[in-house]
Design a protein around this motif. Sequence first.
Motif, PDB file in Angstrom:
ATOM      1  N   LEU A 113       0.837  -1.212   0.000  1.00  0.00           N
ATOM      2  CA  LEU A 113       0.000   0.000   0.000  1.00  0.00           C
ATOM      3  C   LEU A 113       0.873   1.264   0.000  1.00  0.00           C
ATOM      4  CD1 LEU A 113      -2.853  -0.894   2.521  1.00  0.00           C
ATOM      5  CD2 LEU A 113      -3.114  -0.376   0.094  1.00  0.00           C
ATOM      6  N   GLN A 117       1.105   4.050  -2.969  1.00  0.00           N
ATOM      7  CA  GLN A 117       0.908   5.481  -2.716  1.00  0.00           C
ATOM      8  C   GLN A 117       2.152   6.263  -3.138  1.00  0.00           C
ATOM      9  OE1 GLN A 117      -1.812   7.347  -1.451  1.00  0.00           O
ATOM     10  NE2 GLN A 117      -0.457   8.987  -2.115  1.00  0.00           N
ATOM     11  N   GLU A 121       3.516   9.671  -6.528  1.00  0.00           N
ATOM     12  CA  GLU A 121       4.010  11.038  -6.274  1.00  0.00           C
ATOM     13  C   GLU A 121       5.069  11.444  -7.308  1.00  0.00           C
ATOM     14  OE1 GLU A 121       2.139  12.280  -4.150  1.00  0.00           O
ATOM     15  OE2 GLU A 121       1.632  10.826  -2.590  1.00  0.00           O
ATOM     16  N   GLY A 192      -2.577   2.895 -13.607  1.00  0.00           N
ATOM     17  CA  GLY A 192      -2.786   3.315 -14.997  1.00  0.00           C
ATOM     18  C   GLY A 192      -2.672   4.811 -15.251  1.00  0.00           C
ATOM     19  N   ASP A 214      -8.430  11.873  -6.221  1.00  0.00           N
ATOM     20  CA  ASP A 214      -8.290  10.473  -5.789  1.00  0.00           C
ATOM     21  C   ASP A 214      -7.272  10.432  -4.649  1.00  0.00           C
ATOM     22  OD1 ASP A 214      -8.174   7.559  -5.721  1.00  0.00           O
ATOM     23  OD2 ASP A 214      -6.233   7.804  -6.671  1.00  0.00           O
ATOM     24  N   ASP A 298     -10.768   4.465 -12.064  1.00  0.00           N
ATOM     25  CA  ASP A 298     -10.080   3.168 -11.956  1.00  0.00           C
ATOM     26  C   ASP A 298      -9.135   3.115 -10.762  1.00  0.00           C
ATOM     27  OD1 ASP A 298     -11.209   1.748 -14.039  1.00  0.00           O
ATOM     28  OD2 ASP A 298      -9.741   2.435 -15.522  1.00  0.00           O
ATOM     29  N   SER A 302     -11.349  -2.353  -7.839  1.00  0.00           N
ATOM     30  CA  SER A 302     -12.587  -3.041  -8.228  1.00  0.00           C
ATOM     31  C   SER A 302     -13.736  -2.724  -7.276  1.00  0.00           C
ATOM     32  CB  SER A 302     -12.383  -4.552  -8.202  1.00  0.00           C
ATOM     33  OG  SER A 302     -11.303  -4.891  -9.012  1.00  0.00           O
ATOM     34  N   SER A 305     -13.913  -6.173  -3.976  1.00  0.00           N
ATOM     35  CA  SER A 305     -12.475  -6.429  -3.860  1.00  0.00           C
ATOM     36  C   SER A 305     -12.158  -7.161  -2.563  1.00  0.00           C
ATOM     37  CB  SER A 305     -11.734  -5.084  -3.914  1.00  0.00           C
ATOM     38  OG  SER A 305     -10.424  -5.226  -3.433  1.00  0.00           O
ATOM     39  N   ASN A 307      -9.158  -7.676  -1.664  1.00  0.00           N
ATOM     40  CA  ASN A 307      -8.065  -6.868  -1.071  1.00  0.00           C
ATOM     41  C   ASN A 307      -8.657  -5.841  -0.115  1.00  0.00           C
ATOM     42  OD1 ASN A 307      -6.177  -8.086  -2.682  1.00  0.00           O
ATOM     43  ND2 ASN A 307      -5.861  -6.359  -4.060  1.00  0.00           N
ATOM     44  N   LYS A 317      -6.516   0.011   6.163  1.00  0.00           N
ATOM     45  CA  LYS A 317      -7.014   1.128   5.355  1.00  0.00           C
ATOM     46  C   LYS A 317      -8.513   1.237   5.606  1.00  0.00           C
ATOM     47  CE  LYS A 317      -7.366   2.579   0.567  1.00  0.00           C
ATOM     48  NZ  LYS A 317      -7.444   2.147  -0.823  1.00  0.00           N
ATOM     49  N   ASN A 358     -13.946  -0.178  -1.729  1.00  0.00           N
ATOM     50  CA  ASN A 358     -13.431   0.655  -2.835  1.00  0.00           C
ATOM     51  C   ASN A 358     -14.559   1.479  -3.447  1.00  0.00           C
ATOM     52  OD1 ASN A 358     -10.878  -0.382  -2.600  1.00  0.00           O
ATOM     53  ND2 ASN A 358     -11.099  -1.870  -4.274  1.00  0.00           N
TER      54      ASN A 358
END
Length: 474
Positions: A113, A117, A121, A192, A214, A298, A302, A305, A307, A317, A358
């Motif tokens: 994670l 993140q 950046e 992406g 986001d 995106d 998903s 999820s 995850n 999280k 999500n």
Amino acid sequence: MSINYQDRIPNNVDLGSNRTLQRALEHWQPEFLNWWQELGPKDFQVADVYLRTATSVDAKGWATYGFVRMPEYRWGIFLADRDPERKIGFGDNFGKEVWQQIPGEHRSTLRRLIVTQGDTEPASVEQQRMLGHTAPSLYDLRNLFQVNVEEGRHLWAMVYLLHAYFGRDGREEAEELLERHSGDADKPRILGTFNEPIRDWLSFFMFTMFTDRDGKFQLKSLAESSFDPLARTCSFMLTEEAHHMFVGDTGISRVVKRTLEVMKELSTDDPEAIRNAGAIDLPTVQRYLNFWFSSSLDLFGSESSSNAASYFANGLKGRPDEARYEDHIALDTFYTIDVPNGNGSTKSEQIPMRNAMNDVTRGSYVKDCEMGVTRWNRLIEKAGHSFRLALPSTRFRRNIGTWAGVPTDPAGKPIPQTEFNAKIAGWLPSEGDQAYILSLMHGVYEPGKMAAWVAPPDRGINSNPVEYEYVRFQ
Ligand code: BYC
């Protein structure tokens, strides 16, 4: 703890008391600076830029403004103050002590994670590196560089966690953050959107409006983490992030405002006529919005999820602003998502709430984006035009999740693939649109002057006038 600017690496984590960590970070620092010189903003490294730098981490008065050459910006490690009373706010360990160290069983997931993140950046700095050449004003040039140096600092925030809590694996991950590059065929960035090129300022404003947003929601989710150092660093990052979204939101407002002025002068809404006058017609703004908003959707992952369910269960999280929810365990509740039914229409499906985290976060994000669109539409309405900008549906042009690869129109209605293929060029920036937008991009560097496609901002930075010389060239 107050910020120590005497150390080579400014920090409020008492870095000097841990010589090993300090040395490891001092070893990474020149690698970061090399990366900045090679892939940071191109050609403006010796300019004096009116930048803000963090001087304390409390909500008010954390920034000081002054002229700085970007390579001399004091990138450092700043965590929000520790709350000794803080308890785990969600999941299976709700109410227990937060962690100051990482429980072994969560090590690799948390590392993933933090790396994901951290990867965004420097990616954004790489994406934006050529924009200085075409800034529509010195005010905008300064804002671009402010965003860039702060993204650099956000990279430092994640690299600190990797070095301080993940030993050798963390140090290797920190190196790799400088080895992957946006759009690189062999070593691309992880997510992406961060491999999409940003060649023009309309895209930059869309990116800071939608993609940085986001960032806001992901950072809010991570600010809820049971791993307290992650929560504290994300809390402080959020205060910097607000300006980035302001740049996007007001940037798009200024584009719309200028277009409306031209529409009034010419008494027409004909895109061709508006383009001939050097402004950006609203349908083109809509196509850029469609592109960046759908790509940014995106980034939430998903709709369903496993995850996300395990991040929530394990307290890694949470949901943004977790305290606003009544049920922090979310074990026996369900959430409804729309899925394609395979026959060109949709059906509802119930999934366990934890698997839906999500989509819950994406839902909050969409509402936040809508507020911006409402503001822009108010300008259009006030000017007496019926055109309205709109967010496309969360089903439109998705590459991740339930709707990945499912052809729909911007309203989210499933359509045959052939129809989608025939119409998509009209829903996204066409080659002609991109060529036109690029043709408008020229650097405007005279204090107070603005490019013809964008209105001036309502006010300058830190109570300075818009005409202030925000960037001084050598
Ligand atoms: N592109 O269960 P799934 C910011 C991967 S922006 C490519 O659907 P999950 C900023 C996913 O990694 C905020 N791959 O999703 C803004 C997973 O791969 P693995 C950045 C994607 O894991 C502007 C697989 O698909 N912060 O700060 O629940 C300027 C299945 O995953 C994408 C974060 O993202 C995608 N779009 O959630 C500067 C926070 N989406 O692991 C900065 C940390 C999903 O199976 N990251 N995948 O190989 C996370 O919380 C999660 O990784 C995600 C995905 C929310 C991204």
